[in-house]
Design an enzyme around this catalytic site. Structure first.
Site, PDB file in Angstrom:
ATOM      1  CG  HIS A 268      -2.076   0.915   1.080  1.00 50.42           C
ATOM      2  ND1 HIS A 268      -2.008   2.256   1.394  1.00 50.42           N
ATOM      3  CD2 HIS A 268      -3.320   0.690   0.597  1.00 50.42           C
ATOM      4  CE1 HIS A 268      -3.174   2.808   1.113  1.00 50.42           C
ATOM      5  NE2 HIS A 268      -3.989   1.887   0.626  1.00 50.42           N
ATOM      6  CD  GLU A 322      -8.848  -3.902  -3.399  1.00 51.83           C
ATOM      7  OE1 GLU A 322      -9.893  -4.512  -3.093  1.00 51.83           O
ATOM      8  OE2 GLU A 322      -8.849  -2.842  -4.021  1.00 51.83           O
TER       9      GLU A 322
HETATM   10  C1  LIG Z   1      -0.724  -1.036  -3.836  1.00 51.64           C
HETATM   11  C2  LIG Z   1       0.526  -0.691  -4.655  1.00 51.64           C
HETATM   12  C3  LIG Z   1       0.071  -0.221  -6.041  1.00 51.64           C
HETATM   13  C4  LIG Z   1       1.298   0.439  -3.954  1.00 51.64           C
HETATM   14  O1  LIG Z   1       2.233   0.872  -4.858  1.00 51.64           O
HETATM   15  P1  LIG Z   1       3.447   1.828  -4.477  1.00 51.64           P
HETATM   16  O2  LIG Z   1       3.197   2.599  -3.260  1.00 51.64           O
HETATM   17  O3  LIG Z   1       3.764   2.584  -5.715  1.00 51.64           O
HETATM   18  O4  LIG Z   1       4.541   0.776  -4.104  1.00 51.64           O
HETATM   19  P2  LIG Z   1       5.807   0.535  -4.949  1.00 51.64           P
HETATM   20  O5  LIG Z   1       5.369   0.079  -6.299  1.00 51.64           O
HETATM   21  O6  LIG Z   1       6.640   1.768  -4.823  1.00 51.64           O
HETATM   22  O7  LIG Z   1       6.488  -0.664  -4.203  1.00 51.64           O
HETATM   23  C5  LIG Z   1       7.804  -0.619  -3.748  1.00 51.64           C
HETATM   24  C6  LIG Z   1       8.494  -1.914  -4.051  1.00 51.64           C
HETATM   25  O8  LIG Z   1       7.791  -2.994  -3.446  1.00 51.64           O
HETATM   26  C7  LIG Z   1       7.337  -3.901  -4.435  1.00 51.64           C
HETATM   27  N1  LIG Z   1       5.976  -4.288  -4.166  1.00 51.64           N
HETATM   28  C8  LIG Z   1       4.981  -3.498  -3.714  1.00 51.64           C
HETATM   29  N2  LIG Z   1       3.834  -4.215  -3.615  1.00 51.64           N
HETATM   30  C9  LIG Z   1       4.142  -5.461  -4.014  1.00 51.64           C
HETATM   31  C10 LIG Z   1       3.381  -6.627  -4.160  1.00 51.64           C
HETATM   32  N3  LIG Z   1       2.079  -6.655  -3.860  1.00 51.64           N
HETATM   33  N4  LIG Z   1       3.971  -7.726  -4.614  1.00 51.64           N
HETATM   34  C11 LIG Z   1       5.295  -7.721  -4.915  1.00 51.64           C
HETATM   35  N5  LIG Z   1       6.074  -6.634  -4.804  1.00 51.64           N
HETATM   36  C12 LIG Z   1       5.488  -5.515  -4.363  1.00 51.64           C
HETATM   37  C13 LIG Z   1       7.384  -3.131  -5.758  1.00 51.64           C
HETATM   38  O9  LIG Z   1       7.574  -3.995  -6.862  1.00 51.64           O
HETATM   39  C14 LIG Z   1       8.537  -2.198  -5.553  1.00 51.64           C
HETATM   40  O10 LIG Z   1       9.728  -2.876  -5.836  1.00 51.64           O
HETATM   41  P3  LIG Z   1      10.942  -2.146  -6.581  1.00 51.64           P
HETATM   42  O11 LIG Z   1      11.361  -1.062  -5.603  1.00 51.64           O
HETATM   43  O12 LIG Z   1      11.942  -3.216  -6.783  1.00 51.64           O
HETATM   44  O13 LIG Z   1      10.392  -1.591  -7.849  1.00 51.64           O
HETATM   45  C15 LIG Z   1       1.442  -1.910  -4.788  1.00 51.64           C
HETATM   46  O14 LIG Z   1       1.812  -2.348  -3.497  1.00 51.64           O
HETATM   47  C16 LIG Z   1       0.796  -3.031  -5.583  1.00 51.64           C
HETATM   48  O15 LIG Z   1       0.900  -3.034  -6.807  1.00 51.64           O
HETATM   49  N6  LIG Z   1       0.131  -4.021  -4.897  1.00 51.64           N
HETATM   50  C17 LIG Z   1      -0.525  -5.101  -5.601  1.00 51.64           C
HETATM   51  C18 LIG Z   1      -1.864  -4.649  -6.147  1.00 51.64           C
HETATM   52  C19 LIG Z   1      -2.889  -4.406  -5.071  1.00 51.64           C
HETATM   53  O16 LIG Z   1      -3.011  -5.141  -4.117  1.00 51.64           O
HETATM   54  N7  LIG Z   1      -3.672  -3.343  -5.267  1.00 51.64           N
HETATM   55  C20 LIG Z   1      -4.707  -2.947  -4.342  1.00 51.64           C
HETATM   56  C21 LIG Z   1      -4.334  -1.707  -3.630  1.00 51.64           C
HETATM   57  S1  LIG Z   1      -5.407  -1.373  -2.272  1.00 51.64           S
END
Ligand SMILES: CC(C)(COP(=O)(O)OP(=O)(O)OC[C@H]1O[C@@H](n2cnc3c(N)ncnc32)[C@H](O)[C@@H]1OP(=O)(O)O)[C@@H](O)C(=O)NCCC(=O)NCCS
Length: 385
Positions: A268, A322
């Site tokens: 998140h 979720e």
């Molecule tokens: C929710 C979400 C979009 C937040 O995104 P964000 O704040 O931009 O987080 P980041 O993408 O900066 O994540 C940082 C790192 O952790 C990793 N990471 C974050 N969530 C992850 C997950 N669910 N699975 C695997 N790796 C994850 C990212 O790949 C990133 O790695 P990197 O630094 O090597 O690129 C992200 O955690 C995600 O895509 N989760 C899965 C989808 C989901 O559950 N969505 C519902 C949201 S309520």
């Protein structure tokens, strides 16, 4: 828009830190707030745990729109207003009927919500009455679409039923069991608002241009549809189905993370600990699912957290809302592709509350960008390029 962070280091570092607008404050709000470090969510001053266990979705709508929980007379008036506003205008029903049966349900909701706005000439400065209208008719749109795509007749809303019960009734034509109504109502309470998330921000940006409420809500549906926001629970179902057995949890997760895949339902932008809504939904999922399925979900959660935090200790990745939403929504009989639309049925209350707040003290939201292209190019006529 004001920035909470001051430029530090080089300009490049500063602009990179704005990528994704982390920590940028775009509005002052009294509607809700996420305390990411503590794992807390409040709606207008109330902790989400209190509301989830005691309030109905209709009470929460009143809280978000008016800033206080309704007294008995206020709740009665709101219930009557919501129940009287559920039927769709003929033009919106015609649009619903015209959609191909394989339309994505979020596309159907977005399209028909837009048709309601056009048919009813939802225009001018957004009002409380317009918010009631849109919240009231969202379940009618989703249930109507769900039935038509299966070749079934539409079912008229039942004014004797509350918001959650009536949605389930319009989907099936059967009065739903009390435990399903309670589960769905609690889900609707939990998802009704969540600070300055992407779809709420979208709605506020549109509102800030002095556009109409239907336009704000249609834009917000578009933002919610993406898998990084509201599209994830459907994908959680697919993920758990693919994992299939407890024995397959470790290899499946290792393989996904080794190939840089994302685990749906984890991580998140704001929370640095478990999402409080996930804690509540986990308890509900335990009650609602078979012991085998719950063992699969809980085993996946435990190993995913362990592995994500081993690989990204600085991020502190935990379960988000979720993950268990998928189990809870399945348990009340919803098909996975209706999960995002059911999220929207809840969140439209928060979107409209934010729009009403934005227009009460509006200033156009118009951020700046950093130009990263070239300058000074000379125009070359087409036959010379
Ligand atoms: C929710 C979400 C979009 C937040 O995104 P964000 O704040 O931009 O987080 P980041 O993408 O900066 O994540 C940082 C790192 O952790 C990793 N990471 C974050 N969530 C992850 C997950 N669910 N699975 C695997 N790796 C994850 C990212 O790949 C990133 O790695 P990197 O630094 O090597 O690129 C992200 O955690 C995600 O895509 N989760 C899965 C989808 C989901 O559950 N969505 C519902 C949201 S309520």
């Amino acid at each position: 828009m004001t920035s909470a962070t001051k430029p530090e280091g080089s300009a490049k570092q500063f602009y990179e830190s704005l990528n994704g607008l982390d920590d940028v404050v775009v509005a002052a709000t009294k509607v809700s707030h996420v305390f990411g470090e503590e794992g807390r969510l409040i709606y207008s001053g109330y902790e989400i745990n209190q509301l989830a266990s005691q309030a109905t979705y209709e009470e929460v709508c009143h809280l978000l729109w008016k800033g206080h929980l309704p007294n008995a007379a206020e709740l009665d008036a709101l219930n009557r207003a919501l129940r009287s506003q559920r039927t769709l205008p003929a033009a919106a029903v015609a649009v619903l009927r015209a959609l191909p049966s394989d339309t994505n349900p979020m596309d159907a909701l977005r399209t028909v919500a837009s048709a309601v706005g056009a048919a009813e000439r939802i225009a001018g400065k957004p009002t409380f009455e317009q918010a009631v209208r849109l919240v009231a008719c969202f379940p009618t749109i989703v249930a109507g679409f769900s039935r038509l795509r299966q070749g079934q007749d539409l079912i008229a809303p039942d004014p004797e039923l509350g918001h959650a019960a009536n949605y389930l009734f319009m989907l099936t034509g059967q009065r739903p069991p009390e435990n399903h109504v309670k589960s769905l109502d609690t889900y609707l309470v939990l998802l009704a608002d969540h600070g300055m998330n992407a779809s709420t921000f979208t709605a506020r940006v549109i509102a800030s241009t002095e556009s109409d409420l239907a336009s704000c809500i249609v834009g917000a549906i578009g933002a919610l549809k993406g898998p990084l926001h509201g599209g994830a629970p459907e994908l959680v179902s697919g993920m758990l189905k693919e994992i299939g057995t407890v024995d397959n949890i470790k290899p499946w997760i290792d393989n996904t993370l080794n190939s840089h895949g994302k685990l749906m339902g984890f991580g998140h932008r704001i929370y640095r600990t478990t999402d409080p809504r996930a804690e509540i939904l986990r308890d509900m999922a335990k009650q609602a699912s078979t012991p085998e399925f719950f063992a699969l979900a809980k085993g996946t959660e435990d190993y995913a957290i362990e592995e994500l935090n081993k690989r990204k200790p600085e991020r502190r990745l935990y379960t988000n809302v979720e993950f268990y939403s998928a189990t809870v929504l399945s348990s009340v009989g919803l098909s996975p592709d209706l999960f995002p639309t059911t999220f929207a049925i809840s969140r439209v209350a928060g979107w409209s509350a934010h729009v009403l707040e934005q227009v009460a003290n509006n200033r156009l939201i118009r951020p700046q960008s950093k130009y990263a292209g070239e300058q000074g190019k000379l125009f070359i006529p087409i036959n010379a390029r």
